[in-house]
Design an enzyme around this catalytic site. Structure first.
Site, PDB file in Angstrom:
ATOM      1  N   GLY A 221       0.819  -1.206   0.000  1.00 28.24           N
ATOM      2  CA  GLY A 221       0.000   0.000   0.000  1.00 28.24           C
ATOM      3  C   GLY A 221       0.847   1.246   0.000  1.00 28.24           C
ATOM      4  O   GLY A 221       2.036   1.191   0.288  1.00 28.24           O
ATOM      5  N   GLU A 446      -5.783  33.648  -8.748  1.00 32.13           N
ATOM      6  CA  GLU A 446      -6.608  32.736  -7.950  1.00 32.13           C
ATOM      7  C   GLU A 446      -8.094  32.916  -8.256  1.00 32.13           C
ATOM      8  O   GLU A 446      -8.841  31.944  -8.313  1.00 32.13           O
ATOM      9  CB  GLU A 446      -6.346  32.935  -6.453  1.00 32.13           C
ATOM     10  CG  GLU A 446      -4.933  32.587  -6.005  1.00 32.13           C
ATOM     11  CD  GLU A 446      -4.521  31.156  -6.371  1.00 32.13           C
ATOM     12  OE1 GLU A 446      -5.383  30.264  -6.413  1.00 32.13           O
ATOM     13  OE2 GLU A 446      -3.320  30.949  -6.638  1.00 32.13           O
TER      14      GLU A 446
END
Ligand code: ADP
Ligand code: MG
Ligand code: ZN
Length: 636
Positions: A221, A446
């Site tokens: 994992g 932004e």
């Protein structure tokens, strides 16, 4: 691979130094003047010719040195040859003569005095001196240097003396406090490991029907998902000894040490059966052998260690009650031989947790901190898709630190939210001051992202825009809150993501007529997504549903650090580039259309952002929806 390379270079450096010293010694030995044996008559002749400078006498021989300029015929032997080759002049000036028994000292002494020869009765034991200065001292220096280098290379010298003792830590149940209750969000892995623990406790139950207990269990994992934690929990749960060792501890600079350690580890384990051996970071030894093309004559060490491990795993049977567990986050680089039946034949996937798992993990870690009443961990879990257990533990910890700094008595939701922002974007750096112009650009940039996100159909809703610099790379940030965990994305969703990424650049373009360097990260990501769409997801019409450069072999080679040749033609490579470019440019045009029509919102939002640094929540949503005064109202 890197540290090993370094070790090897250092190692060969030691060889080099040793070789150099040996060379020096051989040379000085060859070139050292050697005494030449001459007959007594010749000695007397030389003495009478006044060519002797000094002598020392014993009752058996006379040793002497000639005056400068007086030469003897060269002696035979390797040293002489070398000296001649090197162009050293003349023969040696040191000689020995065997004394004739019965000849009186007094006559000789008289003659020596006559010719003013310095003489003594003490024999100069050049043999011992030669030994000390020629061999013992240099050898001592050499060994000293060697030990010094070894120590600098990380305590190797002492280990060299204790070769092969396994460094495994052995735990008893009492020492380990970790249990399965400390692990959450990885229920399948837990279920499998509960079974492993049960195997060891009641082997009979499982063998009753002829079943074979698994030998090796491999936890696979991504980093931080709790593999090491799970292993500790198994140790805490199992009533058996637990050998814990990290793969990197097997790999030493001395060829053979790793293999010896493996042997030793298994020997100890067999004595203590039933027990569990856990090898963390298995990829450190288990890298595929084919790929291990070495720097100095192959990665013999790792290869030997791996071979030993394979041999040991084959060499015992699990009914004796030894189970081997291992963890890795890079299963693709593991040698295929490790994964064969009878070795690590069980693979347990430890994946990133889903929302329920994240909530459970947060709860575990929140046990140690004081939470304010009303904190909804579920909401935090909802905001953190893709986070691993370690990230979540980090968030809880950060939040506790933040709350403490602000002098609060308990951790509030706001602290957790801020901790998430921090973990996402690195630490907040208010101290970094942007110039007015830079703030201007970042604000428009932004707002561009936010506005596109609010305008396209499939983008996650924007909940916060900020121009507070975070970390090194991000000057501003647009936060989108995913509505749900996503495992599949459609083509139009991917295109919308690209559009949002391009929003910042296009906003700069519209407002300033040029772009800044601030957009490069967005471009990287947009290009990457477009490339994946073409080469991996088969989303290009021209290339059709094929994948490129992504075959198993390629992954294998890349994992082994080898260059991968393309599995497609030059022509295809060109088409791929064209298709990637087409996707990005199509998106660019689309974003220009979107933002061009909303320039008023863009300017308004950027203005507001410059004064307030962050915009969020309802006012932001209404502003993005076109209510230009929404934010103003909020401020009043
Ligand atoms: P890995 O070995 O998979 O890289 P670790 O086991 O070292 O990850 O995890 C690091 C830390 O993160 C753990 O000590 C624990 O505090 C936290 N953690 C990770 N996964 C979980 C989980 N599933 N449940 C609870 N805590 C977790
Ligand atoms: Mg680990
Ligand atoms: Zn951007």
């Amino acid at each position: 691979m890197k540290p090993q390379l370094k070790q090897r270079t250092q190692f060969s450096l030691v060889y080099l130094i040793i070789a150099f010293i040996v060379l020096l010694m051989v040379q000085s030995w060859l070139l050292a003047p050697r005494a030449v044996e001459i007959p007594m008559s010749r000695f007397l002749q030389l003495l009478r010719e006044d060519k002797v400078e000094k002598v020392s006498l014993t009752d058996k021989e006379i040793r002497g040195v000639l005056k400068p300029g007086a030469l003897l015929p060269p002696a035979a032997g390797p040293g002489e040859r070398v000296r001649q080759l090197l162009g050293s002049e003349g023969g040696p000036a040191v000689f020995t003569t065997t004394r004739i028994p019965g000849v009186e000292d007094s006559a000789l002494v008289k003659e020596l005095e006559q010719h003013r020869v310095e003489f003594s009765g003490k024999i100069e034991t050049t043999l011992l001196r030669d030994l000390i200065f020629g061999w013992i001292l240099p050898l001592g220096v050499m060994v000293g240097i060697w030990l010094f280098l070894m120590r600098r290379m990380g305590g190797g010298a002492t280990q060299a003396l204790s070769f092969g003792r396994s460094k495994a830590k052995i735990y008893d149940r009492k020492e380990l406090k970790t249990t399965f209750a400390d692990v959450a969000g990885v229920d399948e892995a837990k279920a499998e490991l509960v079974e492993v623990v049960d195997f060891l406790r009641n082997p009979k139950k499982y063998q009753r029907l002829g079943g074979r207990i698994p030998k090796g269990v491999l936890l696979v994992g991504p980093p931080g998902t709790g593999k090491t934690l799970l292993a500790r929990a198994v140790a805490g749960e199992a009533d058996v000894p637990f050998f814990f060792m990290s793969g990197s501890e097997f790999v030493e600079m001395f060829v053979g040490v790793g293999a010896a350690r493996v042997r030793d580890l298994f020997e100890q384990a067999k004595e203590k059966a039933p027990c569990i051996i856990f090898i963390d970071e298995l990829d450190a030894i288990g890298k595929t052998r084919a790929g291990a093309v070495g720097f100095v004559g192959g990665h013999d060490e790792r290869e030997q260690t791996l071979n030993q491990l394979l041999a040991e795993m084959d060499g015992f049977d699990s009914s004796k009650g030894v189970i081997i567990m291992a963890a890795t986050n890079r299963p693709e680089v593991l040698d295929a031989a490790l994964l064969r039946a009878g070795r690590f034949d069980r693979q347990v996937v430890v994946d990133k947790p889903d929302i329920n798992g994240r909530e459970a993990i947060l709860k575990i870690h929140a046990r140690n901190v004081t939470l304010a009443p009303g904190v909804e961990l579920r909401l935090i879990a909802a905001r953190t898709p893709g986070f691993a257990g370690a990230d979540l533990a980090n968030i809880v910890n950060e939040a506790a630190l933040l709350a403490a700094r602000k002098g609060k008595d308990a951790v509030e939701s706001a602290d957790l939210e801020e901790a998430i922002d921090r973990v996402i974007a690195g630490l907040e750096k208010k101290s970094r001051v942007l110039s007015e112009k830079e703030r201007d650009i970042v604000a428009h940039h932004e707002m561009g992202h936010a506005l596109v996100a609010a305008s396209v159909e499939h983008a996650d809703p924007v909940h916060k825009v900020s121009i507070i610099p975070r970390g090194i790379a991000a000057l501003g940030m647009t936060y989108q809150r995913p509505v749900e965990d996503r495992y599949l994305l459609t083509r139009s969703e991917l295109e919308d993501r690209i559009a949002v990424m391009l929003g910042g650049r296009v906003a700069e373009e519209i407002v300033y007529g040029e772009v800044s360097t601030g957009a490069h990260n967005d471009l990287d990501r947009a290009t990457e997504v477009a490339r994946l769409m073409v080469t991996r997801y088969g989303m290009s019409e021209r290339l059709g549903p094929l994948t490129f450069g992504n075959d198993q072999r390629g992954q294998f080679l890349r994992g082994a650090g080898l260059p991968v040749e393309r599995d497609y033609s030059e022509e295809t490579a060109r088409v791929i580039d064209e298709e990637v470019r087409a996707i990005v440019e199509r998106s660019l045009a689309r974003v220009r259309g979107i933002l061009g029509g909303k320039k008023a919102i863009l300017l308004r939002g950027a203005d507001e952002l410059k004064t307030r640094e962050t915009l969020e929540g309802d006012p932001l949503r209404r502003l993005l929806a076109g209510e230009l005064e929404a934010v103003k109202e909020e401020v009043r």
